[in-house]
Design a protein around this motif. Structure first.
Motif, PDB file in Angstrom:
ATOM      1  N   TYR A 182       0.820  -1.208   0.000  1.00 31.66           N
ATOM      2  CA  TYR A 182       0.000   0.000   0.000  1.00 31.66           C
ATOM      3  C   TYR A 182       0.858   1.264   0.000  1.00 31.66           C
ATOM      4  O   TYR A 182       0.461   2.292  -0.553  1.00 31.66           O
ATOM      5  N   THR A 183       2.054   1.200   0.597  1.00 31.42           N
ATOM      6  CA  THR A 183       2.944   2.357   0.546  1.00 31.42           C
ATOM      7  C   THR A 183       3.393   2.646  -0.877  1.00 31.42           C
ATOM      8  O   THR A 183       3.599   3.800  -1.259  1.00 31.42           O
ATOM      9  N   SER A 184       3.512   1.591  -1.693  1.00 35.56           N
ATOM     10  CA  SER A 184       3.897   1.794  -3.093  1.00 35.56           C
ATOM     11  C   SER A 184       2.888   2.656  -3.831  1.00 35.56           C
ATOM     12  O   SER A 184       3.205   3.253  -4.860  1.00 35.56           O
ATOM     13  N   GLY A 185       1.669   2.745  -3.296  1.00 37.98           N
ATOM     14  CA  GLY A 185       0.651   3.569  -3.929  1.00 37.98           C
ATOM     15  C   GLY A 185       1.065   5.013  -4.051  1.00 37.98           C
ATOM     16  O   GLY A 185       0.717   5.695  -5.028  1.00 37.98           O
ATOM     17  N   GLN A 186       1.835   5.505  -3.070  1.00 38.99           N
ATOM     18  CA  GLN A 186       2.254   6.903  -3.139  1.00 38.99           C
ATOM     19  C   GLN A 186       3.159   7.126  -4.336  1.00 38.99           C
ATOM     20  O   GLN A 186       3.106   8.182  -4.984  1.00 38.99           O
ATOM     21  N   PHE A 187       3.981   6.136  -4.690  1.00 39.80           N
ATOM     22  CA  PHE A 187       4.911   6.306  -5.792  1.00 39.80           C
ATOM     23  C   PHE A 187       4.298   5.917  -7.135  1.00 39.80           C
ATOM     24  O   PHE A 187       4.634   6.507  -8.159  1.00 39.80           O
ATOM     25  N   ILE A 188       3.398   4.929  -7.133  1.00 37.22           N
ATOM     26  CA  ILE A 188       2.720   4.583  -8.376  1.00 37.22           C
ATOM     27  C   ILE A 188       1.891   5.769  -8.863  1.00 37.22           C
ATOM     28  O   ILE A 188       1.930   6.163 -10.029  1.00 37.22           O
ATOM     29  N   GLY A 189       1.132   6.345  -7.940  1.00 34.77           N
ATOM     30  CA  GLY A 189       0.323   7.495  -8.311  1.00 34.77           C
ATOM     31  C   GLY A 189       1.176   8.638  -8.816  1.00 34.77           C
ATOM     32  O   GLY A 189       0.872   9.264  -9.843  1.00 34.77           O
ATOM     33  N   LEU A 190       2.288   8.917  -8.119  1.00 35.44           N
ATOM     34  CA  LEU A 190       3.133  10.027  -8.511  1.00 35.44           C
ATOM     35  C   LEU A 190       3.879   9.738  -9.813  1.00 35.44           C
ATOM     36  O   LEU A 190       4.021  10.616 -10.669  1.00 35.44           O
ATOM     37  N   ALA A 191       4.339   8.487  -9.985  1.00 34.76           N
ATOM     38  CA  ALA A 191       5.089   8.140 -11.190  1.00 34.76           C
ATOM     39  C   ALA A 191       4.208   8.189 -12.434  1.00 34.76           C
ATOM     40  O   ALA A 191       4.599   8.707 -13.482  1.00 34.76           O
ATOM     41  N   LEU A 192       3.004   7.653 -12.324  1.00 34.76           N
ATOM     42  CA  LEU A 192       2.128   7.566 -13.488  1.00 34.76           C
ATOM     43  C   LEU A 192       1.356   8.855 -13.739  1.00 34.76           C
ATOM     44  O   LEU A 192       1.082   9.207 -14.894  1.00 34.76           O
ATOM     45  N   LEU A 193       0.994   9.555 -12.669  1.00 34.02           N
ATOM     46  CA  LEU A 193       0.092  10.692 -12.827  1.00 34.02           C
ATOM     47  C   LEU A 193       0.793  12.049 -12.831  1.00 34.02           C
ATOM     48  O   LEU A 193       0.184  13.042 -13.225  1.00 34.02           O
TER      49      LEU A 193
END
Length: 433
Positions: free
Chosen positions: A148-159
């Motif tokens: 779930y912490t990876s969500g902060q970076f997935i969102g930032l990387a993709l968006l």
């Protein structure tokens, strides 16, 4: 015999906790988009409102003032209000404040709304920690936290590139309007989808698997009856060396994160001369590296635990190695190549991601009755960096040089390593006084 029973439970257990991990993941994506959207829009806001670097630092730090100040009250709420109610309430409130940032245009109004976003986001990570402690056995918890912490970076990387394009195509106002609307919708999704383990679709075998593995599945029935935080509660969470080790370590770790969430896009645009579209793409690369680090951290930590490593080694090794890698960001000061700058910062942010399972230490060290308060104190002290980092960098950098900022960030990271090595010690749950 115990291993056989555990294997039998695992074979028949449902997988409702997977849905919980997905819900946490989605919430973290939105949480961090609403923290970082200002950094994406800041160059355009600065041009329109003619802000100085000191004003930029003040605006970037506004979130941190209320976010840090509300951690203790937020932790108190987490110990008393169920996540099904508290999380969507916070989500909708901070998303509304975000949305209105796209409607108003004045410097003071932006600061006020940013303060509201910080206040309403304050309970988020203590809630995440509570949910992970309730829903996941110790052997799976670091993996769940890493996911779930990876969500902060997935969102930032993709968006990040998407929001940069949106700003260039329309205006910076839509960066806030879009992210605010998404958060409101997700608040409804959380309310409809989240339940406590014994009230959910998890079967008896899954609940027992979680309980026998150290998950606090009955925590909802053991909520403290006291209506206020007592002096003894504060003495417990503030009087233990182990807890101070993770508090100070978190401040140092999140300092790197807040550099990327605040000054990094401005650094690429103003100090490297990139346009919004190109800077949006390059700014996403360190977040991709951090994503890889986060996913690796949980998997490696739980793998070490399953292979017989002590809980302390399994949890602290990725954190310390990650912090060591983060010190490499200072290399960006010694090259004129934009490509090498991105490489140095991507390695540093990979390290930050690798170190990001620090909440697993909160789950392992916090007194059972004070999970929320400990998490609040951990997040309060850790996120003082959200105030310090934007302001300190704003005063350190000059019109021609960003080097002092990188030196400051490296020194803080070294202090974090020393904190985990010298203060935390053996990882075991702290007893109440």
């Amino acid at each position: 015999m115990t291993d056989t029973a555990t294997a039998a439970r695992a074979a028949t257990a449902s997988r409702a906790r997977v849905l919980i991990a997905v819900l946490l993941f989605g919430t973290v994506v939105i949480n961090y988009l609403d923290r970082s959207n200002l950094s994406i829009a800041l160059p355009a806001i600065t041009e329109e409102l003619e802000l100085s670097t000191a004003q930029q630092g003040l605006l970037l730090s506004a979130f941190g003032w209320t976010y840090a100040a509300m951690q203790i009250p937020g932790g108190w709420l987490v110990d008393r209000i169920r996540p099904r109610v508290l999380y969507p309430l916070c989500l909708v409130l901070w998303s509304l404040a975000t949305l209105f940032m796209g409607v108003v245009g004045g410097f003071v109004a932006l600061i006020v709304l940013r303060l509201l976003v910080g206040a309403c986001e304050a309970p988020a990570y203590p809630i995440n920690s509570r949910v992970a402690t309730v829903w996941f056995p110790e052997r799976e918890r670091a993996t769940a936290i890493g996911f779930y912490t990876s969500g902060q970076f997935i969102g930032l990387a993709l968006l990040t590139p998407v929001l940069s394009w949106l700003q260039a195509a329309v205006s910076w106002h839509w960066v806030f309007i879009l992210t605010g609307l998404v958060g409101i919708v997700w608040g409804v999704v959380w309310y409809l989808g989240y339940r406590e383990p014994r009230e959910s679709r998890a079967n008896a075998a899954e609940v027992e698997l979680i309980r026998s593995g150290g998950g606090l599945v009955d925590l909802v029935d053991e909520q403290p009856r006291r209506a206020r935080i007592t002096r003894g509660d504060l003495a417990t969470v503030l009087g233990r060396r182990k807890l101070w080790g993770i508090y100070l370590g978190q401040f140092c770790l999140t300092s790197t994160l807040w550099f990327f969430l605040t000054w990094f896009p401005t650094y690429l645009v103003d100090y490297r001369g990139m346009d919004y579209i190109k800077s949006g793409f390059l700014a996403s690369l360190p977040f991709v590296a951090a994503l890889v680090g986060v996913l690796a951290s949980g998997l490696v930590s739980d793998f070490l635990l399953r292979r017989g490593a002590s809980l302390g080694l399994a949890r602290k090794a990725p954190i310390i190695i990650g912090l060591l890698l983060s010190t490499l960001m200072v290399g960006a000061s010694f090259t004129d190549s934009t490509a090498l700058v991105i490489v140095f910062l991507s390695v540093a942010f990979f390290g930050n991601g690798l170190a990001s399972i620090t909440w697993s230490l909160v789950s392992a060290l916090a007194p059972e009755r004070l999970l929320g308060l400990t998490g609040g104190m951990f997040n309060f002290i850790g996120n003082l960096s959200s105030i310090a980092t934007p302001i300190v960098i704003g005063f350190l950098v000059t019109e021609d040089s960003f080097t002092p900022a990188f030196v400051y960030m490296t020194a803080v990271t070294v202090a974090g390593i020393l904190s985990y090595v010298l203060l935390v010690g053996r990882v075991e749950r702290v007893a109440e006084r």
